[in-house]
Design a protein around this motif. Sequence first.
Motif, PDB file in Angstrom:
ATOM      1  N   GLN A 127       0.543  -1.551  -0.001  1.00 47.38           N
ATOM      2  CA  GLN A 127      -0.012   0.141   0.004  1.00 47.38           C
ATOM      3  C   GLN A 127       1.180   1.648  -0.063  1.00 47.38           C
ATOM      4  OE1 GLN A 127      -2.281   1.245   3.830  1.00 47.38           O
ATOM      5  NE2 GLN A 127      -3.984   1.604   2.178  1.00 47.38           N
ATOM      6  N   ALA A 128       0.448   2.474  -0.959  1.00 46.27           N
ATOM      7  CA  ALA A 128       0.979   3.871  -0.835  1.00 46.27           C
ATOM      8  C   ALA A 128       2.282   3.924  -0.891  1.00 46.27           C
ATOM      9  CB  ALA A 128       0.870   3.870   0.386  1.00 46.27           C
ATOM     10  N   TYR A 129       3.003   2.653  -2.129  1.00 44.28           N
ATOM     11  CA  TYR A 129       4.148   2.344  -2.939  1.00 44.28           C
ATOM     12  C   TYR A 129       3.919   2.552  -4.433  1.00 44.28           C
ATOM     13  CZ  TYR A 129       8.446   0.470  -2.592  1.00 44.28           C
ATOM     14  OH  TYR A 129      10.257   0.078  -2.795  1.00 44.28           O
ATOM     15  N   ILE A 130       5.041   2.114  -4.720  1.00 47.05           N
ATOM     16  CA  ILE A 130       5.170   2.156  -6.322  1.00 47.05           C
ATOM     17  C   ILE A 130       4.278   0.372  -6.582  1.00 47.05           C
ATOM     18  CG2 ILE A 130       7.213   0.857  -6.531  1.00 47.05           C
ATOM     19  CD1 ILE A 130       8.168   2.632  -8.807  1.00 47.05           C
ATOM     20  N   GLY A 131       4.052  -0.394  -6.676  1.00 44.32           N
ATOM     21  CA  GLY A 131       3.579  -1.476  -6.969  1.00 44.32           C
ATOM     22  C   GLY A 131       2.451  -1.378  -6.310  1.00 44.32           C
ATOM     23  N   HIS A 132       1.698  -0.509  -5.561  1.00 41.92           N
ATOM     24  CA  HIS A 132      -0.007  -0.128  -5.210  1.00 41.92           C
ATOM     25  C   HIS A 132      -0.669   0.448  -6.501  1.00 41.92           C
ATOM     26  CE1 HIS A 132      -3.534   1.763  -2.198  1.00 41.92           C
ATOM     27  NE2 HIS A 132      -3.429   1.152  -3.442  1.00 41.92           N
ATOM     28  N   LEU A 133       0.405   1.348  -7.043  1.00 41.96           N
ATOM     29  CA  LEU A 133       0.468   2.096  -7.963  1.00 41.96           C
ATOM     30  C   LEU A 133      -0.065   1.509  -9.338  1.00 41.96           C
ATOM     31  CD1 LEU A 133      -0.488   5.737  -9.341  1.00 41.96           C
ATOM     32  CD2 LEU A 133       2.001   5.233  -8.701  1.00 41.96           C
ATOM     33  N   LEU A 134       1.270   0.491 -10.157  1.00 43.03           N
ATOM     34  CA  LEU A 134       1.346  -0.244 -11.431  1.00 43.03           C
ATOM     35  C   LEU A 134       0.432  -0.783 -10.957  1.00 43.03           C
ATOM     36  CD1 LEU A 134       3.257  -0.892 -13.403  1.00 43.03           C
ATOM     37  CD2 LEU A 134       4.003  -2.794 -11.793  1.00 43.03           C
ATOM     38  N   MET A 135      -0.466  -2.340 -10.299  1.00 43.82           N
ATOM     39  CA  MET A 135      -1.076  -2.862 -10.090  1.00 43.82           C
ATOM     40  C   MET A 135      -2.491  -2.124 -10.103  1.00 43.82           C
ATOM     41  SD  MET A 135      -2.072  -6.349  -9.869  1.00 43.82           S
ATOM     42  CE  MET A 135      -0.954  -7.106  -8.153  1.00 43.82           C
ATOM     43  N   GLY A 136      -2.890  -0.952  -9.482  1.00 39.79           N
ATOM     44  CA  GLY A 136      -3.821  -0.115 -10.090  1.00 39.79           C
ATOM     45  C   GLY A 136      -3.871   0.625 -11.324  1.00 39.79           C
ATOM     46  N   ILE A 137      -3.011   0.796 -11.798  1.00 40.02           N
ATOM     47  CA  ILE A 137      -2.825   1.449 -12.800  1.00 40.02           C
ATOM     48  C   ILE A 137      -3.609  -0.066 -13.826  1.00 40.02           C
ATOM     49  CG2 ILE A 137      -1.722   2.798 -15.203  1.00 40.02           C
ATOM     50  CD1 ILE A 137      -0.546   4.467 -12.589  1.00 40.02           C
ATOM     51  N   GLN A 148     -12.989  -4.303  -7.727  1.00 36.73           N
ATOM     52  CA  GLN A 148     -13.175  -5.360  -7.838  1.00 36.73           C
ATOM     53  C   GLN A 148     -12.220  -6.619  -6.851  1.00 36.73           C
ATOM     54  OE1 GLN A 148     -14.200  -3.678 -11.780  1.00 36.73           O
ATOM     55  NE2 GLN A 148     -15.155  -4.864 -11.405  1.00 36.73           N
ATOM     56  N   VAL A 149     -11.407  -6.599  -7.031  1.00 32.05           N
ATOM     57  CA  VAL A 149     -10.254  -7.186  -6.148  1.00 32.05           C
ATOM     58  C   VAL A 149     -10.400  -7.330  -4.605  1.00 32.05           C
ATOM     59  CG1 VAL A 149      -8.469  -7.440  -8.198  1.00 32.05           C
ATOM     60  CG2 VAL A 149      -8.402  -5.921  -6.659  1.00 32.05           C
ATOM     61  N   ASP A 150      -9.800  -8.470  -4.176  1.00 34.16           N
ATOM     62  CA  ASP A 150      -9.713  -8.695  -2.640  1.00 34.16           C
ATOM     63  C   ASP A 150      -7.590  -8.121  -2.952  1.00 34.16           C
ATOM     64  OD1 ASP A 150      -9.137  -8.970  -0.517  1.00 34.16           O
ATOM     65  OD2 ASP A 150      -9.519 -11.551  -0.578  1.00 34.16           O
ATOM     66  N   TRP A 151      -7.783  -6.454  -2.391  1.00 38.65           N
ATOM     67  CA  TRP A 151      -6.684  -6.508  -2.273  1.00 38.65           C
ATOM     68  C   TRP A 151      -5.495  -6.967  -1.193  1.00 38.65           C
ATOM     69  CZ3 TRP A 151      -3.619  -3.185  -5.509  1.00 38.65           C
ATOM     70  CH2 TRP A 151      -4.307  -2.422  -6.413  1.00 38.65           C
ATOM     71  N   VAL A 152      -4.478  -7.284  -0.556  1.00 43.51           N
ATOM     72  CA  VAL A 152      -3.504  -7.682   0.074  1.00 43.51           C
ATOM     73  C   VAL A 152      -2.347  -6.924   0.278  1.00 43.51           C
ATOM     74  CG1 VAL A 152      -1.936  -9.839   1.007  1.00 43.51           C
ATOM     75  CG2 VAL A 152      -4.038  -9.852  -0.617  1.00 43.51           C
ATOM     76  N   ASN A 153      -2.398  -6.565   1.431  1.00 44.17           N
ATOM     77  CA  ASN A 153      -0.251  -5.598   1.695  1.00 44.17           C
ATOM     78  C   ASN A 153       0.748  -6.314   1.594  1.00 44.17           C
ATOM     79  OD1 ASN A 153       1.025  -3.475   1.896  1.00 44.17           O
ATOM     80  ND2 ASN A 153       0.033  -2.974   3.828  1.00 44.17           N
ATOM     81  N   LEU A 154       0.963  -6.370   1.117  1.00 45.17           N
ATOM     82  CA  LEU A 154       1.922  -7.603   0.485  1.00 45.17           C
ATOM     83  C   LEU A 154       4.001  -6.447  -0.398  1.00 45.17           C
ATOM     84  CD1 LEU A 154       0.814 -10.952   0.812  1.00 45.17           C
ATOM     85  CD2 LEU A 154       1.751  -9.726   2.666  1.00 45.17           C
ATOM     86  N   ASN A 155       4.762  -6.897   0.454  1.00 47.46           N
ATOM     87  CA  ASN A 155       5.512  -6.102  -0.536  1.00 47.46           C
ATOM     88  C   ASN A 155       6.438  -7.878  -1.048  1.00 47.46           C
ATOM     89  OD1 ASN A 155       7.665  -4.274  -1.478  1.00 47.46           O
ATOM     90  ND2 ASN A 155       8.864  -4.922   0.238  1.00 47.46           N
ATOM     91  N   TRP A 312      -4.163   8.877  -9.464  1.00 42.77           N
ATOM     92  CA  TRP A 312      -3.949   7.978  -9.767  1.00 42.77           C
ATOM     93  C   TRP A 312      -4.874   7.735  -8.335  1.00 42.77           C
ATOM     94  CZ3 TRP A 312      -5.846   4.528 -12.805  1.00 42.77           C
ATOM     95  CH2 TRP A 312      -5.232   4.622 -14.529  1.00 42.77           C
ATOM     96  N   TRP A 313      -3.645   8.435  -7.566  1.00 47.79           N
ATOM     97  CA  TRP A 313      -3.928   8.440  -6.080  1.00 47.79           C
ATOM     98  C   TRP A 313      -5.542   8.357  -5.376  1.00 47.79           C
ATOM     99  CZ3 TRP A 313      -1.329   4.373  -5.188  1.00 47.79           C
ATOM    100  CH2 TRP A 313      -0.046   4.930  -4.683  1.00 47.79           C
ATOM    101  N   ILE A 314      -6.307   8.571  -5.922  1.00 41.81           N
ATOM    102  CA  ILE A 314      -7.721   9.238  -6.148  1.00 41.81           C
ATOM    103  C   ILE A 314      -8.741   8.653  -6.806  1.00 41.81           C
ATOM    104  CG2 ILE A 314      -9.351  10.942  -6.792  1.00 41.81           C
ATOM    105  CD1 ILE A 314      -7.626  13.479  -6.399  1.00 41.81           C
ATOM    106  N   LYS A 315      -8.161   8.201  -7.532  1.00 39.46           N
ATOM    107  CA  LYS A 315      -8.974   7.597  -8.246  1.00 39.46           C
ATOM    108  C   LYS A 315      -8.791   5.665  -7.704  1.00 39.46           C
ATOM    109  CE  LYS A 315      -8.037   8.631 -13.171  1.00 39.46           C
ATOM    110  NZ  LYS A 315      -7.557   8.065 -14.428  1.00 39.46           N
ATOM    111  N   LEU A 316      -7.199   4.971  -6.964  1.00 36.66           N
ATOM    112  CA  LEU A 316      -6.722   4.269  -6.266  1.00 36.66           C
ATOM    113  C   LEU A 316      -7.735   4.499  -4.907  1.00 36.66           C
ATOM    114  CD1 LEU A 316      -3.802   2.922  -7.634  1.00 36.66           C
ATOM    115  CD2 LEU A 316      -6.231   2.243  -8.095  1.00 36.66           C
ATOM    116  N   GLY A 317      -8.545   5.552  -4.127  1.00 39.93           N
ATOM    117  CA  GLY A 317      -8.659   5.116  -3.380  1.00 39.93           C
ATOM    118  C   GLY A 317      -7.621   5.691  -1.869  1.00 39.93           C
ATOM    119  N   LEU A 318      -6.552   6.010  -2.292  1.00 42.47           N
ATOM    120  CA  LEU A 318      -6.122   6.506  -1.566  1.00 42.47           C
ATOM    121  C   LEU A 318      -6.418   7.270  -1.296  1.00 42.47           C
ATOM    122  CD1 LEU A 318      -3.673   4.085   0.038  1.00 42.47           C
ATOM    123  CD2 LEU A 318      -1.662   5.288  -1.245  1.00 42.47           C
ATOM    124  N   MET A 319      -6.451   8.367  -1.688  1.00 47.04           N
ATOM    125  CA  MET A 319      -6.513   9.988  -1.477  1.00 47.04           C
ATOM    126  C   MET A 319      -8.088  10.031  -1.729  1.00 47.04           C
ATOM    127  SD  MET A 319      -2.653  11.326  -2.567  1.00 47.04           S
ATOM    128  CE  MET A 319      -3.331  12.952  -1.639  1.00 47.04           C
TER     129      MET A 319
END
Length: 349
Positions: A127-137, A148-155, A312-319
């Motif tokens: 979460q809040a890291y480059i992987g979150h952004l790449l996955m979301g985009i 629509q997906v079940d997010w799991v916060n893992l590096n 993009w953070w707004i689109k992904l619900g982080l902001m």
Amino acid sequence: MRTIRTIAAATVIATGGAASADTVNVGLCVSWPGYAMLEVARQKDLLPGHDLNLTIFEDPLGGHAALAAGQIDVYECTADYTPLIVDRGTDVVNVGFMNPSYGVDHIILSPDVEVADLPGRKVAAPQAYIGHLLMGIWLDSMGITPDQVDWVNLNADEAVGPMMSGDLSAAYMYEPWISKVLEARPGSRSIVDTGAADVLQTGIFMDALYMNKNFIAENRDTALAVLKARWDGLGYWNANVAETNQLLADYLQWPVEDIGYVIGTDGKSFEGGIYMFDFDESARLCGVLDGDGPFGMANGSMVASVALTNEWWIKLGLMDKTVDPAAGVDCSLMGDLVASGYRQTLTAR
């Protein structure tokens, strides 16, 4: 992979927190070669009169919290956090872009899983890291919304086991974890990475150097010296690649060949890894030196990249709101170095 000489965050607090006249506390958000050029500067005494106390957090958000609290002075991590520091009003600024991801960041799909299967399934990204952004985009480009997906916060390293067991349908990864999963689970595949030209041009998959505002205000000469030392460390690597790659391998406790698969062996970049900006390239993106940056990045485009990340953070619900991207950026230190005559242009050797 994106302690080794790891000092726990608690140790930073216990030993006095922010910089003294001769000690600067530096955080690396994860063990990663691109973040370790200040270790090169430390070992090669490229910051005379100052000691560098480096901490590898293996926890990007924990490192940001330590920086905001003044427990560390300088922090190397991904630039995608910049809109969040503005939103949260922390005493932190992004003082320069260090390198874009040049194809090192991937989304890996599990065997027998198609894109259409992903709604309702588990996908992993920090979460809040480059992987979150790449996955979301990427999901958005496939017509799949974040809810629509079940997010799991893992590096990446944490996602290897669940990917092996089949508990995850997709995960953000980088080397060596990509190869480990692809080899152990035939049929797994990379479906997107950050090496595409249009992705590079956005500037949003980027590593950055952050500093605490109070550190800058109270120790500006030291802040300038640290910033210069970071690029001097990069210059040492460019001139002494094999030696420095071994130094980084010893520090991070990585196989030396894995260092090369991230930053390369030519003193500049590795396709499928990262591209190291020299000082002049980074200064152009800050808008304090004439000329455009590489990969179609315009002069002064650093702020625009932060704004796009915010969208993009707004689109992904982080902001939930748009912030002033310039409030998270301070290019004055880069500008001071330019005004002092400091320049650096590095080419592949």
